[in-house]
Every structure is written in C-alpha cells, then in structure tokens.
Design a protein around this motif. Structure first.
Motif, PDB file in Angstrom:
ATOM      1  N   GLU A 143      30.631  -4.797 -19.099  1.00  0.00           N
ATOM      2  CA  GLU A 143      30.148  -5.375 -20.147  1.00  0.00           C
ATOM      3  C   GLU A 143      31.258  -6.442 -20.781  1.00  0.00           C
ATOM      4  OE1 GLU A 143      27.484  -4.497 -24.136  1.00  0.00           O
ATOM      5  OE2 GLU A 143      29.313  -3.148 -23.677  1.00  0.00           O
ATOM      6  N   ARG A 145      32.161  -6.520 -23.836  1.00  0.00           N
ATOM      7  CA  ARG A 145      33.086  -5.721 -24.753  1.00  0.00           C
ATOM      8  C   ARG A 145      33.947  -4.607 -24.148  1.00  0.00           C
ATOM      9  NH1 ARG A 145      30.222  -2.068 -29.497  1.00  0.00           N
ATOM     10  NH2 ARG A 145      29.124  -3.974 -29.962  1.00  0.00           N
ATOM     11  N   HIS A 210      26.729   8.264 -27.905  1.00  0.00           N
ATOM     12  CA  HIS A 210      27.710   6.860 -27.930  1.00  0.00           C
ATOM     13  C   HIS A 210      27.944   6.410 -29.448  1.00  0.00           C
ATOM     14  CE1 HIS A 210      28.684   3.744 -25.309  1.00  0.00           C
ATOM     15  NE2 HIS A 210      28.978   2.909 -26.596  1.00  0.00           N
ATOM     16  N   ASP A 212      28.317   3.987 -32.682  1.00  0.00           N
ATOM     17  CA  ASP A 212      28.142   2.590 -32.946  1.00  0.00           C
ATOM     18  C   ASP A 212      29.124   1.700 -32.989  1.00  0.00           C
ATOM     19  OD1 ASP A 212      28.862   3.368 -35.393  1.00  0.00           O
ATOM     20  OD2 ASP A 212      27.207   3.135 -36.459  1.00  0.00           O
ATOM     21  N   ASP A 214      31.896   1.930 -30.979  1.00  0.00           N
ATOM     22  CA  ASP A 214      32.663   1.887 -29.481  1.00  0.00           C
ATOM     23  C   ASP A 214      33.219   0.657 -29.235  1.00  0.00           C
ATOM     24  OD1 ASP A 214      33.445   2.350 -27.052  1.00  0.00           O
ATOM     25  OD2 ASP A 214      32.197   3.965 -26.764  1.00  0.00           O
ATOM     26  N   GLU A 215      34.384   0.707 -28.887  1.00  0.00           N
ATOM     27  CA  GLU A 215      35.437  -0.524 -28.863  1.00  0.00           C
ATOM     28  C   GLU A 215      35.125  -0.985 -27.245  1.00  0.00           C
ATOM     29  OE1 GLU A 215      38.593   2.684 -29.394  1.00  0.00           O
ATOM     30  OE2 GLU A 215      36.519   2.196 -30.085  1.00  0.00           O
ATOM     31  N   SER A 218      28.794  -1.337 -26.113  1.00  0.00           N
ATOM     32  CA  SER A 218      27.785  -1.379 -27.001  1.00  0.00           C
ATOM     33  C   SER A 218      26.870  -0.457 -26.618  1.00  0.00           C
ATOM     34  CB  SER A 218      27.143  -2.508 -26.784  1.00  0.00           C
ATOM     35  OG  SER A 218      26.275  -2.885 -25.830  1.00  0.00           O
ATOM     36  N   ILE A 219      25.550  -0.316 -27.275  1.00  0.00           N
ATOM     37  CA  ILE A 219      24.743   0.869 -27.142  1.00  0.00           C
ATOM     38  C   ILE A 219      23.826   0.466 -26.018  1.00  0.00           C
ATOM     39  CG2 ILE A 219      24.742   1.353 -29.491  1.00  0.00           C
ATOM     40  CD1 ILE A 219      22.185  -0.058 -30.014  1.00  0.00           C
ATOM     41  N   HIS A 220      23.875  -0.494 -25.498  1.00  0.00           N
ATOM     42  CA  HIS A 220      23.386  -1.090 -24.275  1.00  0.00           C
ATOM     43  C   HIS A 220      23.537  -0.161 -22.953  1.00  0.00           C
ATOM     44  CE1 HIS A 220      21.640  -4.461 -26.064  1.00  0.00           C
ATOM     45  NE2 HIS A 220      22.832  -5.234 -26.304  1.00  0.00           N
TER      46      HIS A 220
END
Length: 261
Positions: A143, A145, A210, A212, A214-215, A218-220
């Motif tokens: 991802e 991110r 997980h 919310d 998290d660097e 994402s929550i995906h």
C-alpha cells in the motif's frame, strides 16, 4: 507462586541455528498442549517482544513460543538475501524446523506486522494444524502508506546512532536486517505482492487487530484479511493506536486475545 518457567532453545537448520524462547503460565496451569507461536516484525526479535509473551502465557493459560528468524536477534546470520517468496520459504523451512525440534503439532499463530504475513503463510501451509490465526498490524498487500512509512524509516536510519540501536538486538546482523526490510519492500518486483491466495487457504478462525493510526498500513489490511479468510473471522480496530498495539495498549490487546482464544 511458582517461579516463571522459561526455556531457551537452539534449533539446527540447513542454513544455521535458530534461537527460540518458551514461556509457561506463572500459575503452572496450562489448558491444553496447543502453544501460541509468535512471529516478529521486520526489525524484531525475541527480546523485542519484552514482557508480552509472559503476559500472554498468563492470560491465555498456554505455552507461548517466540523465535528469531535467521538473520535476526540471536539466530545465526542469513546466508543471502530475502526473495519475494520469503513468507512461503519461512513456512516451509525454518518454521517447520522449529516445529519438528520442539514437537509442535497443533498451534496458534500470532504475528505482528510482517510477522502477521508469516503467521498467515504458516496457517495456509498447515491448515489442519493451525487452530487459530491472529494478526496484529499485518500488511496484506503493498500500500502507498506502507511504502511511505518505510521511506521515512530509511531516512531516519541514516541518522547517526540509529544503526547502533539495532545492533543492541541483532549484533553485526543489524545492517542486513535493515536492508532486508527496506530493499525487499521498496523493490520494483515486490509491488504486486499480496497475501490473497494464502488467506483463501486459511481454515481456522481469524482475528485481525489493527491500530487506527498505524503508520505502515490503513484498515484496508485487516479488512482484506478478514474478508478473504473463508472461516469465522473478526476485525478489531484499536483507537488512538499506532503500529504496535501490544506495546501501546497491552491491556486491551490481551483482553481481545483472551476473549478470542
């Protein structure tokens, strides 16, 4: 109160020795012989789990086992570089050696960050033996991110003294461990990596934890882990939490694990 029973193990493999550590509940009461196996993150090791394994053993009333992958912690140096199939190689190689050496049949897999991917790979490789799968801050695909977080970490580790911090845990293997993480994830050939096929082969109940904030993802990621796992699955998003929920909010994580297990 009984003294805390902790055992250390050195496990021979074709490429070198692995270091493992085993915790029992302080109470001495173990509900059954199915242990929880911990899979560490990209720069992690047994020592960096700190007091979490003992807390987990006491909470779950189970044996907890953690090990240093080859190239990390107290295990021997890795003889080469990580390929894009490193998760499958771990499941079929060193994790299998750990299981054989310690006589592990059925197991519960718990993995943090890339260790979550390792846990998924092992659950998929041994669907009859993995009784529960728990991922924490796991990446299920590459991802933007995740890449941005690793890019920032690469810059940070170029600052004076940062590599020395890693040497405290990995010794002279620290530079290898750092490059194994950064070079693998930022490599052009890794862009399409994902856990989709492995997740579809998981046969046990799944819990995806997980933060919310998290660097590194994402929550995906937990959404995909839960969405593709064919069995019973749960997703728990920890509010106000970054990449290491078991360290940032240990009481909450232990409560989630106790209810799930």
């Amino acid at each position: 109160m009984n003294p805390t029973p902790i055992r250390e193990h050195w496990i021979p493999t074709e490429r070198g020795k692995l270091y493992a550590k085993q915790w029992q509940p302080v109470s001495g009461h173990v509900v059954d012989d199915i242990p929880i196996v911990l899979f560490h993150d990209s720069l992690g090791c047994v020592e960096l789990w700190r007091d979490f394994p003992q807390q987990l053993a006491d909470t779950a009333s189970r044996t907890v086992i953690a090990y240093d992958r080859l190239g990390f912690g107290q295990s021997d140096a890795h003889p080469g570089t990580l390929g894009n199939g490193f998760i499958h190689e771990e499941a079929r190689g060193d994790f299998l050696a750990l299981r054989r050496h310690l006589g592990i049949g059925a197991f519960i897999a718990f993995g943090h960050s890339v260790g979550g991917g390792m846990a998924v790979g092992c659950a998929a490789e041994y669907p009859d033996d993995c009784k529960m799968l728990i991922t924490e801050s796991a990446q299920a695909f590459v991802e933007d991110r995740t890449i941005a977080g690793i890019e920032q970490a690469r810059v940070a580790f170029q600052q004076p003294g940062q590599l020395e911090r890693l040497k405290k845990y990995h010794g002279e293997k620290a530079a290898w461990a750092l490059h194994a993480w950064i070079d693998t994830w930022l490599g052009a050939g890794f862009a399409n990596w994902c856990l989709d096929e492995d997740l579809r082969r998981v046969a046990c109940p799944v819990l995806a934890i997980h933060g919310d904030g998290d660097e590194y993802g994402s929550i995906h990621h937990p959404e995909r882990i839960v969405g593709l796992s064919p069995g019973v699955s749960r997703m728990e998003i920890v509010e106000g939490c970054g990449h290491v929920p078991h360290r940032e909010q240990p009481a909450l994580v232990l409560s989630l694990l106790q209810r799930f297990i």
